[in-house]
Scaffold this active site. Structure first.
Site, PDB file in Angstrom:
ATOM      1  CD  GLU A   1      14.187   8.959 -15.460  1.00 56.27           C
ATOM      2  OE1 GLU A   1      14.539   7.757 -15.374  1.00 56.27           O
ATOM      3  OE2 GLU A   1      14.392   9.779 -14.539  1.00 56.27           O
TER       4      GLU A   1
ATOM      5  NE  ARG B   1      22.305   0.872   1.884  1.00 55.30           N
ATOM      6  CZ  ARG B   1      21.171   1.250   2.470  1.00 55.30           C
ATOM      7  NH1 ARG B   1      20.056   0.613   2.190  1.00 55.30           N
ATOM      8  NH2 ARG B   1      21.134   2.250   3.311  1.00 55.30           N
TER       9      ARG B   1
ATOM     10  CE  LYS C   1      17.770   1.905  -6.521  1.00 56.08           C
ATOM     11  NZ  LYS C   1      17.354   2.235  -7.899  1.00 56.08           N
TER      12      LYS C   1
ATOM     13  CD1 TRP D   1      28.772   6.414  -2.263  1.00 58.33           C
ATOM     14  CD2 TRP D   1      28.417   8.257  -1.052  1.00 58.33           C
ATOM     15  NE1 TRP D   1      28.540   7.457  -3.139  1.00 58.33           N
ATOM     16  CE2 TRP D   1      28.317   8.604  -2.426  1.00 58.33           C
ATOM     17  CE3 TRP D   1      28.232   9.261  -0.100  1.00 58.33           C
ATOM     18  CZ2 TRP D   1      28.036   9.895  -2.855  1.00 58.33           C
ATOM     19  CZ3 TRP D   1      27.956  10.546  -0.531  1.00 58.33           C
ATOM     20  CH2 TRP D   1      27.865  10.850  -1.901  1.00 58.33           C
TER      21      TRP D   1
ATOM     22  CG  ASN E   1      25.306   2.731   7.017  1.00 57.21           C
ATOM     23  OD1 ASN E   1      26.485   2.448   6.850  1.00 57.21           O
ATOM     24  ND2 ASN E   1      24.321   1.936   6.646  1.00 57.21           N
ATOM     25  N   GLY E   2      25.709   7.142   7.958  1.00 55.85           N
ATOM     26  CA  GLY E   2      25.157   8.443   8.315  1.00 55.85           C
ATOM     27  C   GLY E   2      26.240   9.470   8.567  1.00 55.85           C
TER      28      GLY E   2
ATOM     29  CE  LYS F   1      17.074   6.280 -14.589  1.00 61.39           C
ATOM     30  NZ  LYS F   1      16.795   7.481 -13.773  1.00 61.39           N
TER      31      LYS F   1
ATOM     32  CB  CYS G   1      26.909   3.604   4.145  1.00 62.12           C
ATOM     33  SG  CYS G   1      28.041   4.980   3.989  1.00 62.12           S
TER      34      CYS G   1
ATOM     35  CD  GLU H   1      20.921   8.813 -12.348  1.00 57.64           C
ATOM     36  OE1 GLU H   1      20.621   8.975 -11.151  1.00 57.64           O
ATOM     37  OE2 GLU H   1      20.242   8.107 -13.114  1.00 57.64           O
TER      38      GLU H   1
ATOM     39  CG  HIS I   1      12.912  32.035 -24.726  1.00 58.23           C
ATOM     40  ND1 HIS I   1      12.529  33.357 -24.683  1.00 58.23           N
ATOM     41  CD2 HIS I   1      11.885  31.361 -25.286  1.00 58.23           C
ATOM     42  CE1 HIS I   1      11.306  33.476 -25.172  1.00 58.23           C
ATOM     43  NE2 HIS I   1      10.893  32.274 -25.554  1.00 58.23           N
TER      44      HIS I   1
END
Length: 607
Positions: free
Chosen positions: A479, A27, A602, A74, A98-99, A483, A2, A486, A502
């Site tokens: 990482e 964001r 973000k 968002w 926001n929140g 990526k 947001c 994402e 295993h």
């Protein structure tokens, strides 16, 4: 997650607010809207989807006025629809938020008993109705705002405008960031300094519980008790140029090319250019007697912390506890007296990491944070900030901030090992020199895009990918897998290569490519054996290695990307860059939204 932008001034508000929302796109969001007040009348325009949809809506329904607020949402409560988009309106007020308001259901029920009707599925609409309820009781906007925020539980950053008040903008924050920008005959609110960068370089960051009253010529800030407080006005160096694409197709592409600068600038800040030694600020504790280090972070920053664990354990001989912040804050492990809490965050506003910071600080731990935004909430609440100089990172997928974090952690390791008497001057110089040589090696890696693109063609055709690494390369494999997930939406999993037998080896067949992080200097023979096992079962082997490793892998690997020879100490930093480039190239082939992948934000400022 947001974004808020607001202005009270002398120019048309809508274009100012809209461009502020453009700068907040990084964001993450799924709807957007703007509201203004002109001649005392409130108006708003909202749209689901991207800002271009809002732009088209504004062309059909223009908003005039010199005071306005805007929001990129968002979705949390309620689907990402136009109806649920902010701003929300009730009676004589319009707000953006926001929140998450944790007690919204109780507030909503109470307000409905008064005859109020709700139009959306959001928690935020309860704020608008509560605020208007106080206005209807005869309170002034300022008093109504204070009464409202005292009723709210949860995380919020709120901007409010009022019918009949063209020269008034009120903001409040608790658990979600909000900044005030100072202009000439105009004042601004924004979720962060990026939103305000072209508007003002004079910024005040509100602290938790703060609320502010803005007019064209004046800013008044109050704390949670309603007392006037003074927050420092800081000069930000952000410019419009820093948040442009500079001719690149995506922010992520630009930021990948900024790895050498981000690493170089960060190291320049924490080394002495004359002696070429690490020059960190004094620690607020005795490093030699430190009992334990607790490392915590979220997402890519957590993988940076895992690399830091390997370094600190091996070179500084410190016992390390590491966990993702979203788990650590509820695990309640015993803490030694005067231990170190080492927190890592790009934004400094990550909700879970901030929550852990406060709990570890209350448990008597020294708090040191590795941050890209030093004036963030985490920065203000830490005992010491080790700042990166990565510059703004706009793409949702973190790239250059990750290598900057690793650079700081590597420098911290050298400093701790020296203070604890575990490395001599020659070893210190060797490790420091390997760090200072990294920017030039990173530039070499940026010349490998075409070769990596060939590897990407194999990945883009697959549904499942395995990433493998051993030792300190394991977090880099994680990482790389993160990526890829994402931004390309391909399922990828990372495993310690020694764990292949295993369980994961049962997944391997010709349809499952195996990507290995395999410098010849780090457990190479072990990794080579694991890759031979995967190849024997039909796996397509794709490897990042150096010239020596490539010679031994040429008969089993389908694609080999040869990286510069570097000291094993800094190999994790260098090998990060090509795995990120690989994810970018795959996303291009898949045609996904590289900078704003679906369902992601973000900065995760709520749990």
């Amino acid at each position: 997650m947001c974004g808020i932008c607001g202005v009270v001034g002398h120019r048309p508000a809508t274009p100012i607010v809209f461009e502020g929302l453009r700068r907040l796109e990084y964001r993450g969001y799924d709807s957007a809207g703007i509201a203004t007040v002109e001649h005392g009348k409130l108006s708003r325009c909202r749209a689901a989807g991207k800002l271009d949809n809002l732009k088209h809506a504004l062309e059909k329904t223009p908003l005039s006025g010199t005071t306005g607020i805007g929001h990129t949402r968002w979705a949390t409560h309620g689907a990402p629809t136009t109806q649920n988009a902010h701003p929300h309106h009730a009676g004589q007020v319009t707000i953006v938020h926001n929140g998450i308001i944790e007690n919204f259901a109780a507030l909503k029920q109470r307000l409905e008993t008064k005859g109020r009707s709700f139009e959306t599925e959001t928690d935020s609409e309860a704020v608008a109705h509560l605020l208007d309820d106080y206005i209807q009781q005869g309170l002034s906007p300022k008093d109504a705002a204070f009464a409202t925020i005292k009723q709210l539980q949860g995380a919020y950053a709120i901007a409010m405008i009022f019918e009949g008040h063209d020269n008034l903008l009120i903001g409040a924050r608790h658990g979600a960031p909000l900044a005030v920008g100072y202009g000439e005959g105009e004042m601004f609110l924004g979720s962060d300094s990026l939103a305000l960068a072209p508007l003002s370089n004079q910024i005040s960051y509100l602290e938790d519980g703060d609320w502010c009253v803005l007019t064209r010529d004046h800013v008044e800030i109050f704390d949670a008790h309603g007392d006037v407080v003074h927050r420092p006005i800081q000069t930000t160096s952000l410019t419009t140029g820093q948040i442009g694409k500079d001719g690149y197709r995506h922010f992520m592409e630009k930021e990948l090319h900024e790895h050498p600068v981000a690493i170089g600038q960060t190291l320049q800040r924490i080394t002495d250019s004359v002696t070429r030694r690490i020059a960190l600020p004094p620690m607020p504790f005795d490093v030699a007697t430190l009992p334990r280090v607790t490392i915590t972070a979220c997402g890519s920053a957590f993988y940076a912390g895992m690399v830091g664990r390997y370094w600190l354990e091996e070179l500084a001989r410190l016992p390390i506890d590491i966990d993702v912040a979203s788990e650590l804050r509820y695990r309640n492990p015993p803490q030694p007296n005067h231990g170190l809490a080492l927190l890592i965050s790009q934004s400094g506003e990550t909700a879970d990491t901030l929550g852990v910071l406060r709990e570890l600080k209350a448990a008597g731990q020294h708090v040191v944070s590795v941050l890209n935004v030093e004036h963030s909430t985490m920065g203000r609440e830490s005992d010491l900030v080790l700042g990166m100089v990565a510059g703004p990172e706009i793409s949702v997928a973190s790239t250059k901030a990750f290598t900057a974090q690793l650079s700081v952690l590597a420098a911290l390791t050298i400093d701790f090992a020296r203070q604890r008497g575990l490395i001599d001057e020659a070893k210190e110089r060797e490790l420091t020199d390997s760090l200072l040589d990294l920017p030039s090696h990173a530039m070499e890696v940026l010349g490998l895009f075409d070769q990596i693109r060939g590897m990407a063609r194999v990945i883009a055709q697959a549904r499942d990918i395995l990433y493998l690494g051993r030792g300190i390369c394991m977090p880099i494999a994680q990482e790389g897998a993160l990526k890829l997930k994402e931004i390309s939406y391909i399922h990828a999993e990372a495993y310690a290569a020694g764990e292949l037998k295993h369980g994961p080896i049962s997944l391997i067949d010709p349809s499952v490519p195996v990507v290995a992080i395999a410098p010849s200097t780090i457990l190479f023979e072990k990794t080579l054996s694991n890759l031979q096992e995967a190849r024997a079962r039909g796996g397509r082997i794709l490897v990042f290695t150096d010239a020596k490793g490539a010679e031994q892998l040429k008969d089993i690997a389908e694609h080999i990307i040869i990286l510069p020879d570097v000291n094993a100490f800094v190999a994790p930093i260098l090998y990060t860059i090509p795995v990120q480039i690989l994810a970018y190239e795959v996303a291009l082939l898949k045609g996904t939204d590289v900078d704003q992948p679906r369902n992601l934000a973000k900065s995760v400022t709520v749990e």
